[in-house]
Design an enzyme around this catalytic site. Structure first.
Site, mmCIF file in Angstrom:
data_model
loop_
_atom_site.group_PDB
_atom_site.id
_atom_site.type_symbol
_atom_site.label_atom_id
_atom_site.label_comp_id
_atom_site.label_asym_id
_atom_site.label_seq_id
_atom_site.Cartn_x
_atom_site.Cartn_y
_atom_site.Cartn_z
ATOM 1 N N ASP A 53 0.829 -1.913 -0.076
ATOM 2 C CA ASP A 53 -0.029 0.077 0.205
ATOM 3 C C ASP A 53 0.888 1.415 0.183
ATOM 4 O OD1 ASP A 53 -2.273 0.993 0.113
ATOM 5 O OD2 ASP A 53 -3.012 1.159 2.208
ATOM 6 N N HIS A 74 2.851 3.113 -8.864
ATOM 7 C CA HIS A 74 2.608 1.284 -9.210
ATOM 8 C C HIS A 74 3.354 1.188 -9.986
ATOM 9 C CE1 HIS A 74 -1.427 2.014 -7.513
ATOM 10 N NE2 HIS A 74 -2.165 2.051 -8.503
ATOM 11 N N LEU A 130 11.144 -19.942 -4.964
ATOM 12 C CA LEU A 130 10.202 -19.014 -4.366
ATOM 13 C C LEU A 130 8.906 -19.615 -5.090
ATOM 14 C CD1 LEU A 130 9.480 -16.624 -2.464
ATOM 15 C CD2 LEU A 130 10.167 -14.996 -4.636
HETATM 16 C C1 FPP Z 1 -2.164 -0.019 -3.156
HETATM 17 O O1 FPP Z 1 -1.753 1.190 -3.199
HETATM 18 C C2 FPP Z 1 -1.460 -0.116 -4.365
HETATM 19 C C3 FPP Z 1 -2.297 -1.490 -5.750
HETATM 20 C C4 FPP Z 1 -4.007 -1.820 -5.336
HETATM 21 C C5 FPP Z 1 -1.764 -1.478 -6.939
HETATM 22 C C6 FPP Z 1 0.194 -2.794 -6.152
HETATM 23 C C7 FPP Z 1 0.715 -3.084 -7.222
HETATM 24 C C8 FPP Z 1 1.632 -3.527 -7.676
HETATM 25 C C9 FPP Z 1 2.547 -1.735 -6.626
HETATM 26 C C10 FPP Z 1 2.070 -3.338 -9.362
HETATM 27 C C11 FPP Z 1 2.865 -5.159 -8.174
HETATM 28 C C12 FPP Z 1 2.251 -5.969 -10.175
HETATM 29 C C13 FPP Z 1 2.097 -6.703 -10.465
HETATM 30 C C14 FPP Z 1 0.775 -7.457 -11.473
HETATM 31 C C15 FPP Z 1 3.249 -7.964 -10.365
HETATM 32 P P1 FPP Z 1 -3.279 1.969 -3.345
HETATM 33 O O2 FPP Z 1 -2.211 2.726 -5.051
HETATM 34 O O3 FPP Z 1 -4.186 2.300 -2.712
HETATM 35 O O4 FPP Z 1 -2.011 3.472 -2.767
HETATM 36 P P2 FPP Z 1 -2.982 5.020 -2.367
HETATM 37 O O5 FPP Z 1 -3.035 4.256 -0.259
HETATM 38 O O6 FPP Z 1 -1.727 5.733 -1.524
HETATM 39 O O7 FPP Z 1 -3.589 5.211 -2.851
#
Ligand code: FPP
Length: 249
Positions: free
Chosen positions: A22, A39, A133
């Site tokens: 997150d 992301h 892994l």
């Molecule tokens: C939450 O942060 C994160 C997500 C909903 C997406 C996480 C995905 C990745 C890191 C990409 C990796 C992906 C793959 C397919 C291997 P948020 O966007 O809710 O952050 P915020 O709360 O600060 O808005």
């Protein structure tokens, strides 16, 4: 104090770590960048954490990449996340496989477009012999949805109510065959479970950190493992020392 091995790692390394990655959006916002840049930075960081898992001897890593609720985000962000999944498979599959990563998917594939579904299934098949892994990618995953799906399948299979056990439910989940997570990490300071591994996480140790996911580096991961090694897992029993005292009372 927990003894450490020669690499400076705690002795009790969790077998299975699950992560709610997150804070990508806030990481980007703080830099005046679009959310998708967060992301992408989060995806870069995932690479580092995969390497750290291999180095530290964690055998299962489950990541929450896209929840059943994330479809409600702006279209551009949803499309961007779908594109990241496709891009990771297109560009990184060989390297992940060379590192010994076995890919799994948890969640529902059916809402993804058929080409992407095929790529995911191919990646799973391509890496199935790898054993350093196991990387479970939770994509279009929701803990409640998973339990509903399991109940539907048990009913379809004609399972009689008196035969339903804890173990059987586990075998009907997307994570069948995978040990429950020992530790669940959530970055970015949010203190919620957000529908992630709600059955499997019944006895997981939670670790919360204010660090946004793109900045949660190998050293911070090591600190999380160290904290885990100091936790006493009681599974509803009393602490070992209390038990000893009671026996000798
Ligand atoms: C939450 O942060 C994160 C997500 C909903 C997406 C996480 C995905 C990745 C890191 C990409 C990796 C992906 C793959 C397919 C291997 P948020 O966007 O809710 O952050 P915020 O709360 O600060 O808005």
């Amino acid at each position: 104090m927990e003894p450490t091995n020669p690499a400076g790692l705690p002795e009790h390394i969790p077998t299975h770590v699950a992560i709610i990655m997150d804070g990508n959006g806030r990481w980007a916002l703080a830099r005046g960048l679009p959310r998708l840049a967060g992301h992408r930075a989060g995806t870069e960081n995932l690479r580092r954490i995969i390497e750290a898992c291999i180095e530290f001897g964690v055998h299962y890593l489950t990541i929450y990449a896209f929840s059943t609720e994330n479809w409600g985000r702006p279209q551009e962000e949803v499309q961007g996340l779908l594109h990241i999944l496709e891009d990771v498979i297109d560009r990184e599959l060989q390297e992940l496989s060379d590192q010994g990563v076995q890919l799994h998917h948890i969640g529902r594939l059916d809402r993804l477009d058929p080409t992407l579904q095929k790529k995911v299934l191919h990646a799973i098949e391509y890496t199935r012999e790898n054993n350093r892994l196991v990387l479970n990618v939770a994509f279009n995953y929701g803990g409640r949805d998973e339990i509903v799906y399991a109940i539907q399948h048990m009913i379809k299979d004609g399972v009689q109510p008196e035969n339903v056990t804890d173990e059987m439910v586990s075998q009907y989940l997307f994570t069948a065959g995978v040990p429950d997570p020992d530790m669940i990490i959530r970055t970015s300071g949010e203190l919620r479970g957000s529908n992630f591994l709600i059955w499997q996480g019944a006895y997981s140790e939670w670790y919360f950190t204010p660090t946004y996911w793109p900045d949660f580096d190998k050293e911070q991961f090591r600190l999380a493992l160290e904290e885990f090694s100091h936790r006493e897992r009681r599974y509803g029993h009393v602490s070992e020392t209390e038990g000893d005292l009671a026996q000798h009372a």
